[in-house]
Design a protein around this motif. Structure first.
Motif, short mmCIF file in Angstrom:
data_model
loop_
_atom_site.label_atom_id
_atom_site.label_comp_id
_atom_site.label_asym_id
_atom_site.label_seq_id
_atom_site.Cartn_x
_atom_site.Cartn_y
_atom_site.Cartn_z
N ILE A 13 38.44 30.29 38.88
CA ILE A 13 38.09 29.41 39.99
C ILE A 13 38.96 28.15 39.97
O ILE A 13 39.55 27.76 40.99
CB ILE A 13 36.60 29.02 39.95
CG1 ILE A 13 35.74 30.24 40.28
CG2 ILE A 13 36.30 27.88 40.91
CD1 ILE A 13 34.26 30.01 40.13
N LYS A 14 39.06 27.53 38.83
CA LYS A 14 39.83 26.29 38.72
C LYS A 14 41.31 26.54 38.99
O LYS A 14 41.96 25.78 39.72
CB LYS A 14 39.64 25.67 37.34
CG LYS A 14 40.29 24.30 37.19
CD LYS A 14 39.95 23.67 35.84
CE LYS A 14 40.59 22.29 35.72
NZ LYS A 14 40.24 21.65 34.42
N GLU A 15 41.84 27.62 38.43
CA GLU A 15 43.26 27.92 38.60
C GLU A 15 43.59 28.26 40.04
O GLU A 15 44.60 27.79 40.60
CB GLU A 15 43.66 29.08 37.69
CG GLU A 15 43.58 28.75 36.20
CD GLU A 15 43.85 29.96 35.33
OE1 GLU A 15 44.23 31.01 35.89
OE2 GLU A 15 43.71 29.86 34.10
N VAL A 16 42.74 29.07 40.67
CA VAL A 16 42.98 29.47 42.06
C VAL A 16 42.87 28.27 42.99
O VAL A 16 43.71 28.08 43.89
CB VAL A 16 41.99 30.58 42.48
CG1 VAL A 16 42.08 30.84 43.99
CG2 VAL A 16 42.26 31.87 41.72
N CYS A 17 41.85 27.43 42.79
CA CYS A 17 41.69 26.24 43.62
C CYS A 17 42.91 25.32 43.51
O CYS A 17 43.38 24.78 44.51
CB CYS A 17 40.43 25.49 43.24
SG CYS A 17 38.89 26.23 43.82
#
Length: 265
Positions: A13-17
């Motif tokens: 989630i953090k990487e994609v965002c």
């Protein structure tokens, strides 16, 4: 469902965002020249008949699950655990500055005072025009560049009442921007079960996506009737559809909370 551990998905989630947010930052640029600010002033005056206004300021509380060992630091006056999204919004309901992750118990005045926007304005790093103003409610600190309404407890003159009307009309821009953001990106319908640093980038990415969609697909993203409309003939405000959508979502969330409290299955 995807045979991937929850902790791995959480990292995704953090990487994609972050990968989404990086290229979309250009849609959230703060003006750096006086000419850019004056263009915004002109747009506000042409569209909303409010002179010298550069942006509208406000905060939104993003509901989260309380962080471990944080006590009541994120517990706000509404009785929920939140982080604060402080933002400035332009005449087109788009976010042009945001500051996320301030603890929910912090006052609006303190949020602004501690923000990088205030620091840049005080140091004159943004070439802000001398007659430029931000519009805000009376929870913000009174500054030479922040306009607030006259106090409602005093006996106001006709001119003061007209000023308050214009200011409240202007502030509906930021209310609608927050409303559209929450009604279109449904992650805001309930408490976000992520660590604070992940919520931070998630909210920033949501604001950037909102701006991108407002710029590239405004009619599809914000369909007719979604925003508040002023009926001048009837002297009333027709509420945008986002208000009822958020009200229904809040009702469902309250129902879920009550069900959980009663241990129903």
């Amino acid at each position: 469902m995807y045979r991937v551990p929850k902790n791995t998905i959480s990292n995704f989630i953090k990487e994609v965002c972050q990968e989404i947010y990086n290229p979309l930052q250009e849609f959230m640029k703060v003006p750096q020249t006086e000419e850019e600010w004056k263009e915004i002033q002109n747009n506000f005056y042409c569209r909303w008949n409010f002179p010298n206004r550069c942006r509208v300021l406000d905060v939104k509380h993003i509901i989260i699950r309380n962080a471990p060992h944080s006590g009541s630091e994120y517990f706000n006056y509404k009785g929920t655990f939140t982080i604060i999204l402080f933002a400035s919004v332009d005449e087109n309901y788009s976010f042009r500055y945001n500051d996320v992750s301030t603890k929910g118990r912090t006052s609006d005045a303190a949020v602004f005072s501690n923000s990088s926007l205030n620091a840049a304005l005080q140091a004159n790093l943004l070439n802000f025009p001398k007659n430029g103003v931000f519009v805000a409610d009376d929870a913000f600190p009174l500054k030479t560049f922040i306009l607030e309404p006259y106090g409602r407890t005093t006996c106001l003159s006709r001119k003061q009442k007209n000023f308050n009307y214009r200011l409240f009309r202007a502030r509906r821009i930021v209310e609608n921007a927050f409303g559209i953001l929450a009604s279109r990106l449904r992650i805001f319908e309930k408490s976000i079960p992520l660590a604070i640093d992940k919520v931070d980038i998630l909210v920033k990415t949501a604001c950037a996506l909102h701006n991108w969609l407002r710029t590239t697909s405004s009619e599809k993203y914000t369909e007719m009737g979604a925003l508040d409309v002023e009926d001048f003939n009837a002297a009333r405000i027709i509420p945008g559809s986002w208000r009822s959508e958020i009200h229904e979502a809040n009702g469902l969330q309250a129902l879920r909370n009550n069900v959980g409290a009663r241990n129903y299955t």
